[in-house]
Design an enzyme around this catalytic site. Sequence first.
Site, PDB file in Angstrom:
ATOM      1  N   ASP A 170       0.825  -1.201   0.000  1.00  0.00           N
ATOM      2  CA  ASP A 170       0.000   0.000   0.000  1.00  0.00           C
ATOM      3  C   ASP A 170       0.870   1.267   0.000  1.00  0.00           C
ATOM      4  OD1 ASP A 170      -2.724   1.213   0.466  1.00  0.00           O
ATOM      5  OD2 ASP A 170      -1.712   1.942   2.268  1.00  0.00           O
ATOM      6  N   GLU A 179       1.528  -0.008  -4.923  1.00  0.00           N
ATOM      7  CA  GLU A 179       0.516   0.973  -5.308  1.00  0.00           C
ATOM      8  C   GLU A 179       1.219   2.288  -5.653  1.00  0.00           C
ATOM      9  OE1 GLU A 179      -3.586   2.910  -3.505  1.00  0.00           O
ATOM     10  OE2 GLU A 179      -1.830   2.686  -2.205  1.00  0.00           O
TER      11      GLU A 179
END
Length: 637
Positions: free
Chosen positions: A354, A383
């Site tokens: 993330d 990400e």
Amino acid sequence: MKRYVILLALVALTTTMNAAKKTANPSTRQGVVERIEPTDWFVGMKNPSVQLMVYGRGIRDVADVTTDYPGVSIDSLVRLDSPNYLLVYLNLRDAQPGTMILKFGKKKVSYQLKAREKSGAERHGFTNADVLYMLMPDRFAQGQGHNPQVKGLRTYKEDRTQPSLRHGGDLNGIREHLDYFVDLGVTALWLTPVLENDSPDDANGFSTYHGYATTNYYRVDPRFGSNADYRRLVDEAHQKGLKVVMDMIFNHSGFEHPWTLDPPTKDWVNLPEWLKESGGTSRAEGTSFLQTSYKLTPVMDPYASKVDLRETTEGWFVPTMPDLNQRNPHLMRYLIQNSFWWIETVGIDGIRMDTYPYAFAEGMAQWMKELDEEYPNFNTVGETWVTEPAYTAAWQKDSKLAKENSYLKTVMDFSFFEKLNQAKNEETDAWWNGLNRLYNSFVYDYLYPNPSSVMAFIENHDTDRFLGEGRDTLALKQALALLLTVNRIPQLYYGTEILMNGTKAVTDGNVRKDFPGGFPGDTHNAFTREGRTKAEQQMFQWTSRLLHWRQGNEVITKGRQIQFIPFEGVYVIARQLDGKTVLTVLNGTTKPATMQVQRYAEVIGSAKRVKDVLTGRYFDLSKNLELKPRQSLILQF
């Protein structure tokens, strides 16, 4: 006199009992080990060094740490700023599995050294031969025996009528529906974070059901199940040919993590002055608080100002998530080891990281390099939420666009996502609009060191659903036909195959709705053919057919990609390998269109009668093809 003696005896007994209680309370015992992280470790790793983070009141000042376990030596002790942490660096080069005894002064602690189930090279991650299915455990399905109120956690409640509270999905619910994924045809499951998020529901009715505020890096959130439940899910997924990808967060932790109240070092988090100001107890913004700008461009911008770069990398994501400082070598070692531990302990097949560019690039590159050295066939996707291909490509391993190698094998294609979601509402013209946007995105694939290791998607948990509030199946089929045939690793979002829709206009929870049929009391069960509506079944069947066709199809996973500039509203992409061809043909307009066959002669060759994968119908390529509005064809020959 007798009463006096009895009274004295009672006082003495009470004093002894209170002293015993005080001794039994770890918080009052000085220099006693309360926990060690990692909770156990593995012998036979390429890097024989392991950091033990030892926690206990006053443990920093213990005189010495020793062990006489064969093959183990203590390289160093690191005494941190907080008196309640001690780092013990061990060398396990010649160690064998077994129970090691560590002595902290005169106190003994057992620590388990385990054998590895397989070598690092035997761990294989996801590739472009896979299709990842992303789901949120809290919103997918609830397993039998679910406990709606787990003791020992901060205040929370499960309320399915509230989109921002917990709904009660769990790991067993996912495990009990593994056959659904097999039937659908996906090959890997990406679960949003499953680790403990012990934050209380706030006054506005929000909870950390999403999982992105970790409070214990070595424990599955008990609302989802146990570490053993996680392992069982992965094992049974593997038995059915499914991989499991774990969502991790190195950029920040949850506010209720012990590090917030008692940071191991003064620089364990970014902006520690605000953490000190808040006393580790306030979740409201303070005078020293700095929130990230959410703009990732300064990380790559050659002209970036210091203030912009600092806001990106040091600003907190939100006030409830302390921003971790990856420049601290001891913190980075802790995080690196944690990822290794979950691979070895549970057997995950990949990691999704993330908020990748928000963290310090040097520390993340170190992690990726070490991960690749230990697990050369593993895969991690980061990400990287910027919609320009040049930015995304710079983050991929071995990119010539970056000053330093990130060692990150897979990046997320936000350009594909953005361009496709624009194109669905436009007519494909002769220049820039409609499917021209996709063509003009793919032309920059030369920037990627490995385009086959770029993850594409049409929606996820942080975006509006592709369908918005509608159910335009023509647009959705066109998007999926493209996603599942181009040179990418495709990722689906749960429920797309049954037309789940929604937007974030009011709350993120409206794009994270419960999967119908996954919870007790559901009258609509989309897990079964009989329980789906006619429209849902048609979409499921269409998607499943395409997914099963894609499995093991080397023309799609290894074939050369050739794209043609959209012509008269028609966009054509070819994949070719060993004399086999697949043509994806899309009418990017809301009117009938004609595919001028002669224009594509270089990829069609002498082929005449060809089959459409999507319908099973045959088409004659000796003449032009007449296409219906927004029609999609996948022709193989």
